[in-house]
Design a protein around this motif. Structure first.
Motif, mmCIF file in Angstrom:
data_model
loop_
_atom_site.group_PDB
_atom_site.id
_atom_site.type_symbol
_atom_site.label_atom_id
_atom_site.label_comp_id
_atom_site.label_asym_id
_atom_site.label_seq_id
_atom_site.Cartn_x
_atom_site.Cartn_y
_atom_site.Cartn_z
ATOM 1 N N TYR A 1 21.213 -3.803 -15.566
ATOM 2 C CA TYR A 1 20.231 -3.154 -14.692
ATOM 3 C C TYR A 1 19.736 -1.886 -15.370
ATOM 4 O O TYR A 1 20.537 -1.001 -15.707
ATOM 5 C CB TYR A 1 20.866 -2.822 -13.337
ATOM 6 N N ASP A 2 18.450 -1.815 -15.590
ATOM 7 C CA ASP A 2 17.829 -0.634 -16.199
ATOM 8 C C ASP A 2 18.499 -0.268 -17.527
ATOM 9 O O ASP A 2 18.764 0.906 -17.812
ATOM 10 C CB ASP A 2 17.884 0.548 -15.230
ATOM 11 N N GLY A 3 18.795 -1.310 -18.320
ATOM 12 C CA GLY A 3 19.346 -1.092 -19.657
ATOM 13 C C GLY A 3 20.828 -0.810 -19.715
ATOM 14 O O GLY A 3 21.357 -0.496 -20.786
ATOM 15 N N VAL A 4 21.522 -0.917 -18.591
ATOM 16 C CA VAL A 4 22.965 -0.655 -18.541
ATOM 17 C C VAL A 4 23.678 -1.874 -17.974
ATOM 18 O O VAL A 4 23.204 -2.494 -17.022
ATOM 19 C CB VAL A 4 23.278 0.583 -17.659
ATOM 20 N N LYS A 5 24.816 -2.205 -18.555
ATOM 21 C CA LYS A 5 25.610 -3.341 -18.072
ATOM 22 C C LYS A 5 26.602 -2.872 -16.992
ATOM 23 O O LYS A 5 27.247 -1.829 -17.141
ATOM 24 C CB LYS A 5 26.359 -4.014 -19.220
ATOM 25 N N TYR A 6 26.695 -3.668 -15.942
ATOM 26 C CA TYR A 6 27.598 -3.379 -14.826
ATOM 27 C C TYR A 6 28.397 -4.630 -14.487
ATOM 28 O O TYR A 6 27.928 -5.756 -14.685
ATOM 29 C CB TYR A 6 26.816 -2.975 -13.570
ATOM 30 N N GLY A 7 29.580 -4.404 -13.937
ATOM 31 C CA GLY A 7 30.308 -5.504 -13.333
ATOM 32 C C GLY A 7 29.953 -5.555 -11.860
ATOM 33 O O GLY A 7 29.837 -4.501 -11.216
ATOM 34 N N LYS B 1 29.063 5.211 -22.512
ATOM 35 C CA LYS B 1 28.379 6.464 -22.815
ATOM 36 C C LYS B 1 27.031 6.572 -22.102
ATOM 37 O O LYS B 1 26.389 7.620 -22.138
ATOM 38 C CB LYS B 1 28.168 6.578 -24.324
ATOM 39 N N LYS B 2 26.618 5.485 -21.459
ATOM 40 C CA LYS B 2 25.312 5.478 -20.811
ATOM 41 C C LYS B 2 25.389 6.070 -19.403
ATOM 42 O O LYS B 2 26.418 6.016 -18.743
ATOM 43 C CB LYS B 2 24.773 4.050 -20.745
ATOM 44 N N ARG B 3 24.288 6.586 -18.963
ATOM 45 C CA ARG B 3 24.207 7.136 -17.603
ATOM 46 C C ARG B 3 24.003 5.978 -16.623
ATOM 47 O O ARG B 3 23.070 5.185 -16.766
ATOM 48 C CB ARG B 3 23.050 8.120 -17.498
ATOM 49 N N THR B 4 24.872 5.886 -15.637
ATOM 50 C CA THR B 4 24.799 4.801 -14.667
ATOM 51 C C THR B 4 24.177 5.287 -13.356
ATOM 52 O O THR B 4 24.038 6.493 -13.138
ATOM 53 C CB THR B 4 26.200 4.230 -14.369
ATOM 54 N N ILE B 5 23.832 4.346 -12.513
ATOM 55 C CA ILE B 5 23.283 4.726 -11.216
ATOM 56 C C ILE B 5 24.378 5.395 -10.387
ATOM 57 O O ILE B 5 25.572 5.148 -10.592
ATOM 58 C CB ILE B 5 22.701 3.518 -10.465
ATOM 59 N N SER B 6 23.971 6.215 -9.452
ATOM 60 C CA SER B 6 24.932 6.948 -8.635
ATOM 61 C C SER B 6 25.381 6.097 -7.451
ATOM 62 O O SER B 6 24.689 5.159 -7.051
ATOM 63 C CB SER B 6 24.295 8.232 -8.107
ATOM 64 N N PRO B 7 26.535 6.417 -6.875
ATOM 65 C CA PRO B 7 26.964 5.711 -5.666
ATOM 66 C C PRO B 7 25.919 5.796 -4.553
ATOM 67 O O PRO B 7 25.693 4.835 -3.828
ATOM 68 C CB PRO B 7 28.255 6.442 -5.272
ATOM 69 N N LEU B 8 25.283 6.948 -4.430
ATOM 70 C CA LEU B 8 24.264 7.140 -3.395
ATOM 71 C C LEU B 8 23.101 6.178 -3.599
ATOM 72 O O LEU B 8 22.631 5.538 -2.646
ATOM 73 C CB LEU B 8 23.760 8.580 -3.415
ATOM 74 N N GLU B 9 22.642 6.039 -4.843
ATOM 75 C CA GLU B 9 21.508 5.158 -5.125
ATOM 76 C C GLU B 9 21.849 3.708 -4.813
ATOM 77 O O GLU B 9 21.025 2.971 -4.265
ATOM 78 C CB GLU B 9 21.096 5.298 -6.593
ATOM 79 N N TYR B 10 23.086 3.321 -5.155
ATOM 80 C CA TYR B 10 23.459 1.922 -4.932
ATOM 81 C C TYR B 10 23.804 1.649 -3.481
ATOM 82 O O TYR B 10 23.289 0.700 -2.866
ATOM 83 C CB TYR B 10 24.641 1.533 -5.824
ATOM 84 N N GLU B 11 24.665 2.476 -2.896
ATOM 85 C CA GLU B 11 25.191 2.209 -1.547
ATOM 86 C C GLU B 11 24.216 2.561 -0.432
ATOM 87 O O GLU B 11 24.275 1.966 0.649
ATOM 88 C CB GLU B 11 26.502 2.965 -1.343
ATOM 89 N N ASP B 12 23.334 3.511 -0.684
ATOM 90 C CA ASP B 12 22.408 3.938 0.368
ATOM 91 C C ASP B 12 20.982 3.445 0.157
ATOM 92 O O ASP B 12 20.148 3.570 1.066
ATOM 93 C CB ASP B 12 22.388 5.461 0.464
ATOM 94 N N GLU B 13 20.708 2.903 -1.018
ATOM 95 C CA GLU B 13 19.340 2.467 -1.282
ATOM 96 C C GLU B 13 19.284 0.998 -1.707
ATOM 97 O O GLU B 13 18.854 0.147 -0.933
ATOM 98 C CB GLU B 13 18.693 3.367 -2.351
ATOM 99 N N ILE B 14 19.733 0.697 -2.920
ATOM 100 C CA ILE B 14 19.520 -0.640 -3.467
ATOM 101 C C ILE B 14 20.174 -1.744 -2.636
ATOM 102 O O ILE B 14 19.503 -2.705 -2.230
ATOM 103 C CB ILE B 14 20.021 -0.710 -4.928
ATOM 104 N N LYS B 15 21.465 -1.608 -2.349
ATOM 105 C CA LYS B 15 22.158 -2.674 -1.621
ATOM 106 C C LYS B 15 21.661 -2.819 -0.184
ATOM 107 O O LYS B 15 21.292 -3.941 0.220
ATOM 108 C CB LYS B 15 23.672 -2.469 -1.676
ATOM 109 N N PRO B 16 21.625 -1.747 0.605
ATOM 110 C CA PRO B 16 21.160 -1.930 1.988
ATOM 111 C C PRO B 16 19.701 -2.361 2.087
ATOM 112 O O PRO B 16 19.344 -3.152 2.972
ATOM 113 C CB PRO B 16 21.392 -0.554 2.630
ATOM 114 N N GLU B 17 18.854 -1.860 1.199
ATOM 115 C CA GLU B 17 17.443 -2.238 1.249
ATOM 116 C C GLU B 17 17.253 -3.716 0.919
ATOM 117 O O GLU B 17 16.391 -4.387 1.508
ATOM 118 C CB GLU B 17 16.631 -1.360 0.284
ATOM 119 N N THR B 18 18.070 -4.249 0.012
ATOM 120 C CA THR B 18 17.994 -5.670 -0.306
ATOM 121 C C THR B 18 18.449 -6.514 0.884
ATOM 122 O O THR B 18 17.833 -7.537 1.215
ATOM 123 C CB THR B 18 18.863 -5.996 -1.540
#
Length: 279
Positions: A160-166, A225-242
């Motif tokens: 996501y946005d150039g960063v790998k996540y589990g 070493k990459k900057r990842t999304i914040s908990p706020l962005e994921y838990e309050d925006e991306i996941k609930p909005e989806t």
């Protein structure tokens, strides 16, 4: 006490005993996969056809990332839209197609391996990076002894946005970042859960060779070493909005379930019949 072949320090050093064990198990898996392709040929054709229908449904929505697609797929599974009877139970069953665990979802059941395999199938069809990551998931905090443990869980790695996540679609789409190549920690405002990457299982399944695993671990090391999304962005925006988006399209999802129920019933009934004959 003898060596522990599941210790990353052992098998990543190309230990003969460890590799002989994993490659022997790989041969057993490959034989099983070949037999399953013959025994379940019609089921697998129907499943591949059905996956294309699910892909087309997801593509019809306004998603722009594998992260959103993953959350949407988890929603479809948990809500029963991909099950022949529109019911889903988070349950592990043994009588299934080991080479295509996603087929079990159609029957209305699933555990981590079923979620991860269907997610891999779907994101590949959507032309996104995805892989299965076999890991050790502790009940509480990650113990130091995790290095000696066998894999007991599987999630997906997405980009996501150039960063790998589990991402763990079975467990509320929990999202993880790489703390180091062998440890992932949850991106959350409430939990600091960690899981241990156990890549030896990729050798057994035939997903990767030892050399490929070593190269990938180098890539995962760069991810930390990459900057990842914040908990706020994921838990309050991306996941609930989806999830809200999916709720708003319930009528389309109901229609999709009804329109595809014949093919789902065909998969479920043929699979049950084939597995009953085997037993």
């Amino acid at each position: 006490m003898g060596k522990n072949i599941y210790n990353e320090n052992v098998y990543l050093s190309n230990d003969k005993e460890a590799m002989d064990t994993f490659l022997r198990k790989k041969e057993e898996y490959q034989l099983l996969y070949a037999l399953e392709r013959l025994q379940h040929e019609e089921v697998l054709k129907l499943y591949n056809k059905y996956l294309l229908l699910v892909r087309d449904l997801l593509k019809s929505f306004s998603f722009n990332s594998s992260l959103e697609y993953s959350i949407a797929l988890a929603y479809l599974i948990h809500k029963g839209y991909l099950s022949f009877n529109k019911e889903f139970k988070s349950k592990e069953i043994q009588d299934e197609i080991h080479s295509r665990y996603g087929t079990t979802i159609i029957r209305g059941y699933g555990c981590c391996r079923n979620f991860s395999d269907m997610t891999r199938d779907m994101l590949m069809l959507l032309n996104y990076y995805v892989k299965n990551l076999y890991c050790y998931l502790p009940n509480l905090s990650l113990p130091k002894s995790a290095i000696y443990k066998q894999a007991n869980h599987v999630i997906n790695v997405i980009e996501y946005d150039g960063v790998k996540y589990g991402i763990d679609l079975l467990n509320s789409c929990a999202l993880y970042r790489f703390k180091n190549p062998l440890t992932l920690e949850r991106i959350s405002s409430f939990d600091n859960d960690k899981i241990r990457n156990k890549p030896y299982f990729e050798i057994i399944t035939g997903d990767s060779s030892l050399d490929e695993i070593k190269e990938e671990l180098k890539d995962f090391n760069a991810e930390r070493k990459k900057r990842t999304i914040s908990p706020l962005e994921y838990e309050d925006e991306i996941k609930p909005e989806t999830i809200i988006y999916m709720n708003e399209h319930k009528s389309i999802l109901d229609e999709f379930h009804n329109d595809t129920n014949q093919i789902k019933e065909g998969i479920a009934l043929r699979l049950k019949s084939n597995l009953t004959k085997q037993n």
